[in-house]
Design a protein around this motif. Structure first.
Motif, mmCIF file in Angstrom:
data_model
loop_
_atom_site.group_PDB
_atom_site.id
_atom_site.type_symbol
_atom_site.label_atom_id
_atom_site.label_comp_id
_atom_site.label_asym_id
_atom_site.label_seq_id
_atom_site.Cartn_x
_atom_site.Cartn_y
_atom_site.Cartn_z
ATOM 1 N N TRP A 15 45.268 32.484 40.806
ATOM 2 C CA TRP A 15 45.288 33.392 39.653
ATOM 3 C C TRP A 15 46.326 32.894 38.628
ATOM 4 O O TRP A 15 47.320 32.261 38.985
ATOM 5 C CB TRP A 15 45.703 34.773 40.106
ATOM 6 N N CYS A 84 35.399 46.825 38.860
ATOM 7 C CA CYS A 84 36.355 46.332 39.845
ATOM 8 C C CYS A 84 35.794 46.298 41.262
ATOM 9 O O CYS A 84 36.376 45.657 42.141
ATOM 10 C CB CYS A 84 37.623 47.188 39.821
ATOM 11 N N CYS A 208 49.846 46.230 36.749
ATOM 12 C CA CYS A 208 49.369 44.862 36.954
ATOM 13 C C CYS A 208 48.920 44.233 35.640
ATOM 14 O O CYS A 208 48.567 44.926 34.684
ATOM 15 C CB CYS A 208 48.233 44.837 37.974
ATOM 16 N N TYR A 296 44.100 48.627 46.049
ATOM 17 C CA TYR A 296 43.996 48.296 44.638
ATOM 18 C C TYR A 296 45.180 48.872 43.876
ATOM 19 O O TYR A 296 45.115 49.975 43.330
ATOM 20 C CB TYR A 296 42.682 48.891 44.165
ATOM 21 N N LEU A 341 47.651 43.279 43.460
ATOM 22 C CA LEU A 341 47.501 43.017 42.033
ATOM 23 C C LEU A 341 48.848 42.894 41.341
ATOM 24 O O LEU A 341 48.948 42.299 40.270
ATOM 25 C CB LEU A 341 46.684 44.122 41.368
ATOM 26 N N GLU A 346 44.615 41.282 37.382
ATOM 27 C CA GLU A 346 43.185 41.559 37.523
ATOM 28 C C GLU A 346 42.330 40.400 37.034
ATOM 29 O O GLU A 346 42.398 40.013 35.876
ATOM 30 C CB GLU A 346 42.804 42.801 36.721
ATOM 31 N N GLN A 351 38.333 40.323 42.524
ATOM 32 C CA GLN A 351 39.419 40.920 43.295
ATOM 33 C C GLN A 351 38.990 41.559 44.618
ATOM 34 O O GLN A 351 39.711 41.452 45.616
ATOM 35 C CB GLN A 351 40.225 41.895 42.433
ATOM 36 N N ASN A 382 39.193 49.642 46.868
ATOM 37 C CA ASN A 382 39.418 49.791 45.437
ATOM 38 C C ASN A 382 38.298 50.634 44.855
ATOM 39 O O ASN A 382 37.441 51.125 45.590
ATOM 40 C CB ASN A 382 39.586 48.434 44.733
#
Length: 396
Positions: A15, A84, A208, A296, A341, A346, A351, A382
């Protein structure tokens, strides 16, 4: 169990903010997952892509986009979007194909190249979408929404700014040990408190970021895994993609303003609690059976809410669970050993898949300094916009 499928491989693209397109990230993650599984790309019978609406037309047809990038070889494709929760929907689609006998091996991929700043609603005006209404009518961006949850916890349960900060401290320490994380630096509670206020009471380090990144899994039937020489693979035992049962118009708003026990009709659960319950019910286990959980943590306060929604503790006891060290590495039920996160940011379609990657490495005993001793059962949780639930239970 008859509903189980094997996780043969897991792979990620780190990431960050890399300045490339989502296809490049997803291809790296997919190849890493295939190499981890020891499976040739030509042996993949299906590709399921988690969509990114910010990736233009290729983002809306992610399955075919990734199949093309890896080299056409005739695999069937599917593309799914659930905000998500897209990754969990992709895993559910792959599992259904495997259990139906439509493929022996399925590659699941999610990737995103996220814009800087707040995510804007995509797809034009949506007056029937409760989240669009929140953005446009209330002016409640995600940080403002998270702040409402935080204020509610402070008012109803007595949570403090220090409690929220300790969630970040815990997750940042674990993220510092994760080579795939964007932020690999431990932080102190004082640093959290000194960071800029974004939406009171939440600071910058309570919320996040948005990131580029990708994650992929190679799933197979149990028969293929045995033929492939994997006698004891990590197995996906349950996937929950439920929608809310109440209220019918605006998601969770009663929970923001009032005590949730008073807001929930008799016999009902909050949306997040129902997501986990459906997974527990399908897997035939309960919260006490978990070795770890990936949740999450869009904000620090929201992670504490997940503790209660997953049944790790009673209502209002999330902060105490954190203070007691129960959710830290070495505690009874470590939460967000990946760094969450808080450490990744994100990359929306990736994710929920990334969460299962972490469970896979933990259940194999391959998580290095983040390793949960004797991990046997893990859960992810999440939720996505427009009432998309997401929870996966993996076992070994």
């Amino acid at each position: 169990m008859t509903g189980e499928v094997a996780v043969l491989g897991a792979g990620m693209h780190p990431w960050g903010k890399w300045g490339r397109g989502f296809v490049a990230y997803g291809t790296v993650a997919a190849r890493a997952a295939l190499a981890d599984a020891g499976v040739d790309w030509r042996d993949v019978g299906s590709v399921v892509g988690a969509d990114t609406v910010r990736g233009g037309y290729p983002g809306y047809v992610a399955g075919a986009t990734f199949a093309k990038a890896l080299g056409w070889q005739g695999a069937r494709v599917a593309s799914v979007y659930a905000a998500c929760a897209s990754g969990a929907q992709a895993i559910a689609t792959a599992r259904a194909q495997l259990l139906a006998g439509l493929a022996d091996v399925v590659l699941v991929v999610g990737a995103d190249a996220a814009p800087k700043g707040f995510f804007r609603p995509a797809g034009g005006d949506r007056p029937d979408d409760p989240d669009w209404l929140r953005f446009r009518v209330l002016g409640a961006t995600n940080p403002a929404y998270f702040a409402l949850y935080a204020r509610r916890r402070m008012a109803v349960h007595g949570d403090t700014l220090e409690d929220f900060a300790q969630v970040k401290v815990k997750n940042a320490a674990l993220g510092a040990l994760n080579p795939h994380a964007r932020y690999r630096k431990a932080v102190s509670a004082d640093e959290v408190a000194a960071s800029t206020v974004v939406a009171d009471p939440l600071r910058l380090l309570d919320i996040c970021a948005t990131s580029d990144g990708a994650a992929a899994l190679v799933l197979s039937t149990m028969d293929f895994a045995r033929r492939h020489g994997v006698a004891d693979p990590v197995r996906i035992r349950a996937v929950s993609t439920v929608t809310p049962t109440y209220p019918n118009t605006v998601l969770d708003l009663p929970d923001i303003a009032t005590d949730s026990a008073a807001a929930v009709p008799p016999g009902e659960r909050t949306f997040r609690a129902s997501i986990a319950h459906a997974a527990y019910e399908e897997a035939g286990i309960g919260p006490d059976d978990l070795s770890l959980a990936e949740v999450y943590d869009l904000s620090t306060a929201l992670e504490l809410q997940w503790y209660e929604d997953l049944g790790l503790c009673g209502e209002g006891e999330g902060a105490k669970l954190l203070r007691d060290g129960t959710t830290s590495l070495g505690g009874r039920i470590p939460v967000n050993t990946s760094g969450g996160l808080a450490s990744f940011g994100e990359a929306v379609p990736a994710q929920a898949i990334a969460q299962v990657c972490e469970l896979t490495w933990q259940l194999r005993g391959e998580a290095g300094g983040r390793q949960v001793a004797g991990a046997r059962v893990g859960l992810t949780a999440n939720q996505g916009l427009f009432g998309h639930g997401s929870s996966v239970i993996a076992v070994r």
